[in-house]
Design an enzyme around this catalytic site. Structure first.
Site, PDB file in Angstrom:
ATOM      1  N   ASP A  83       6.350  -4.065  -1.048  1.00 27.20           N
ATOM      2  CA  ASP A  83       5.722  -2.944  -0.360  1.00 27.20           C
ATOM      3  C   ASP A  83       6.718  -1.802  -0.254  1.00 27.20           C
ATOM      4  O   ASP A  83       7.917  -1.981  -0.487  1.00 27.20           O
ATOM      5  CB  ASP A  83       5.268  -3.390   1.037  1.00 27.20           C
ATOM      6  CG  ASP A  83       4.080  -2.602   1.562  1.00 27.20           C
ATOM      7  OD1 ASP A  83       3.763  -1.536   0.987  1.00 27.20           O
ATOM      8  OD2 ASP A  83       3.453  -3.050   2.545  1.00 27.20           O
ATOM      9  N   GLY A  84       6.223  -0.633   0.108  1.00 28.71           N
ATOM     10  CA  GLY A  84       7.081   0.518   0.324  1.00 28.71           C
ATOM     11  C   GLY A  84       7.448   0.658   1.788  1.00 28.71           C
ATOM     12  O   GLY A  84       7.152  -0.211   2.615  1.00 28.71           O
ATOM     13  N   ALA A  85       8.083   1.769   2.129  1.00 30.50           N
ATOM     14  CA  ALA A  85       8.436   2.078   3.519  1.00 30.50           C
ATOM     15  C   ALA A  85       8.593   3.582   3.633  1.00 30.50           C
ATOM     16  O   ALA A  85       8.842   4.280   2.647  1.00 30.50           O
ATOM     17  CB  ALA A  85       9.714   1.366   3.947  1.00 30.50           C
ATOM     18  N   ASP A  86       8.442   4.079   4.853  1.00 34.06           N
ATOM     19  CA  ASP A  86       8.593   5.507   5.107  1.00 34.06           C
ATOM     20  C   ASP A  86      10.010   5.853   5.553  1.00 34.06           C
ATOM     21  O   ASP A  86      10.482   6.960   5.326  1.00 34.06           O
ATOM     22  CB  ASP A  86       7.587   5.963   6.167  1.00 34.06           C
ATOM     23  CG  ASP A  86       6.159   5.721   5.715  1.00 34.06           C
ATOM     24  OD1 ASP A  86       5.802   6.208   4.629  1.00 34.06           O
ATOM     25  OD2 ASP A  86       5.401   5.040   6.434  1.00 34.06           O
ATOM     26  N   GLU A 102      -0.257  -4.797   6.454  1.00 36.98           N
ATOM     27  CA  GLU A 102       1.035  -4.984   5.782  1.00 36.98           C
ATOM     28  C   GLU A 102       1.914  -5.951   6.564  1.00 36.98           C
ATOM     29  O   GLU A 102       2.603  -6.785   5.970  1.00 36.98           O
ATOM     30  CB  GLU A 102       1.733  -3.631   5.619  1.00 36.98           C
ATOM     31  CG  GLU A 102       1.074  -2.729   4.597  1.00 36.98           C
ATOM     32  CD  GLU A 102       1.635  -1.325   4.585  1.00 36.98           C
ATOM     33  OE1 GLU A 102       1.469  -0.638   3.556  1.00 36.98           O
ATOM     34  OE2 GLU A 102       2.236  -0.904   5.594  1.00 36.98           O
ATOM     35  N   LYS A 128       6.960   1.851   8.809  1.00 34.96           N
ATOM     36  CA  LYS A 128       5.896   1.855   7.817  1.00 34.96           C
ATOM     37  C   LYS A 128       4.619   2.355   8.490  1.00 34.96           C
ATOM     38  O   LYS A 128       4.547   2.443   9.704  1.00 34.96           O
ATOM     39  CB  LYS A 128       5.672   0.449   7.248  1.00 34.96           C
ATOM     40  CG  LYS A 128       6.856  -0.048   6.426  1.00 34.96           C
ATOM     41  CD  LYS A 128       6.741  -1.486   5.986  1.00 34.96           C
ATOM     42  CE  LYS A 128       5.415  -1.865   5.363  1.00 34.96           C
ATOM     43  NZ  LYS A 128       5.115  -1.027   4.171  1.00 34.96           N
ATOM     44  N   THR A 187       0.850  -1.191   0.000  1.00 37.20           N
ATOM     45  CA  THR A 187       0.000   0.000   0.000  1.00 37.20           C
ATOM     46  C   THR A 187       0.884   1.238   0.000  1.00 37.20           C
ATOM     47  O   THR A 187       1.957   1.246   0.608  1.00 37.20           O
ATOM     48  CB  THR A 187      -0.907  -0.003   1.244  1.00 37.20           C
ATOM     49  OG1 THR A 187      -1.782  -1.133   1.180  1.00 37.20           O
ATOM     50  CG2 THR A 187      -1.745   1.270   1.323  1.00 37.20           C
ATOM     51  N   SER A 223       2.135   5.076  -2.301  1.00 44.36           N
ATOM     52  CA  SER A 223       2.362   5.620  -3.643  1.00 44.36           C
ATOM     53  C   SER A 223       3.315   4.768  -4.481  1.00 44.36           C
ATOM     54  O   SER A 223       3.087   4.574  -5.689  1.00 44.36           O
ATOM     55  CB  SER A 223       2.904   7.047  -3.527  1.00 44.36           C
ATOM     56  OG  SER A 223       4.103   7.080  -2.771  1.00 44.36           O
ATOM     57  N   THR A 224       4.378   4.244  -3.872  1.00 39.31           N
ATOM     58  CA  THR A 224       5.315   3.421  -4.637  1.00 39.31           C
ATOM     59  C   THR A 224       4.723   2.039  -4.904  1.00 39.31           C
ATOM     60  O   THR A 224       4.856   1.500  -6.014  1.00 39.31           O
ATOM     61  CB  THR A 224       6.657   3.293  -3.897  1.00 39.31           C
ATOM     62  OG1 THR A 224       7.116   4.590  -3.525  1.00 39.31           O
ATOM     63  CG2 THR A 224       7.707   2.639  -4.779  1.00 39.31           C
TER      64      THR A 224
END
Length: 220
Positions: free
Chosen positions: A80-83, A102, A93, A25, A27-28
């Site tokens: 998945d992405g990460a912050d 996630e 995340k 989940t 934007s990336t």
């Protein structure tokens, strides 16, 4: 190429020829799901397990076959992405509020691939991001008092997770021991899940102006 798009497309090389894929989940991850949709239209036999209602709706619209939310699943790879990403490849995340789902998908996958641009790299977790903590609505003011012993909890206004819970973003500055903080947070009644992903990234693909770096977690 946009760095997020470069990272998303680089993740396609991490996929098996066919099988079950965890769909992240954010934007990336959204760009990655678009890319998987292209492969499915070309005849690749992938089945997705989405980590949020938004990812489920996107994947369904692209024609990606999906498994139910209930599991169990045999997930070959989750992407998945990460912050925020530390040098040890630990993660924060939950910027999108989907970190509980996630993490469930992450633990169900045989391999976990994280896709980010270089702005997400940090010398120490907590330097750039607060730690998202999903909590039950019931008693959340009491839960907040306990969270305040570990940092400054800030209610994320207007955010209700797909599971009907709320999120406090715990501002605690650079985190000396992320695993210890994660354990302390989980010991608080009312905490559903944290955005700390410790030792859960097998591969991190980092998009830079010069290209995409592939980082792998060192296992002692």
């Amino acid at each position: 190429m946009d760095p997020k798009l470069a990272a998303a497309r680089a993740a396609l090389a991490e996929l098996p020829p066919d099988g079950v894929i965890g769909l992240g989940t954010g934007s990336t991850a959204k760009l990655f799901i678009d890319a998987v949709g292209e492969l499915v239209r070309q005849g690749r036999r992938y089945v997705g397990v989405p980590t949020s209602d938004a990812s489920r709706a996107q994947a369904a619209a692209l024609g990606i076959p999906l498994l139910s939310d209930f599991g169990p699943w045999d997930i070959a790879v989750a992407v998945d992405g990460a912050d925020e990403v530390s040098p040890a490849l630990d993660l924060i995340k939950g910027g999108g509020g989907a970190h509980t789902r996630e993490k469930i998908i992450n633990f169900s996958a045989r391999r976990n691939v994280i896709i980010v641009d270089e702005s997400k790299l940090s010398a120490q977790l907590g330097t750039r991001w607060a730690v998202p903590v999903e909590v039950l609505k019931f008693g959340n003011a009491a839960t907040k008092l306990h969270l305040a012993q570990l940092g400054k909890p800030v209610l994320r206004p207007g955010k209700i997770t797909d599971s009907g819970n709320i999120i406090y973003d715990l501002q605690c500055g650079p985190i000396a021991d992320p695993a210890a903080l994660d354990r302390a947070l989980h010991a608080i009644p009312g905490v559903v899940e944290t955005g700390l992903f410790i030792g859960r990234a097998d591969v991190v693909l980092v998009a830079r102006a010069s290209g995409v770096d592939r980082l792998t977690r060192h296992v002692d």
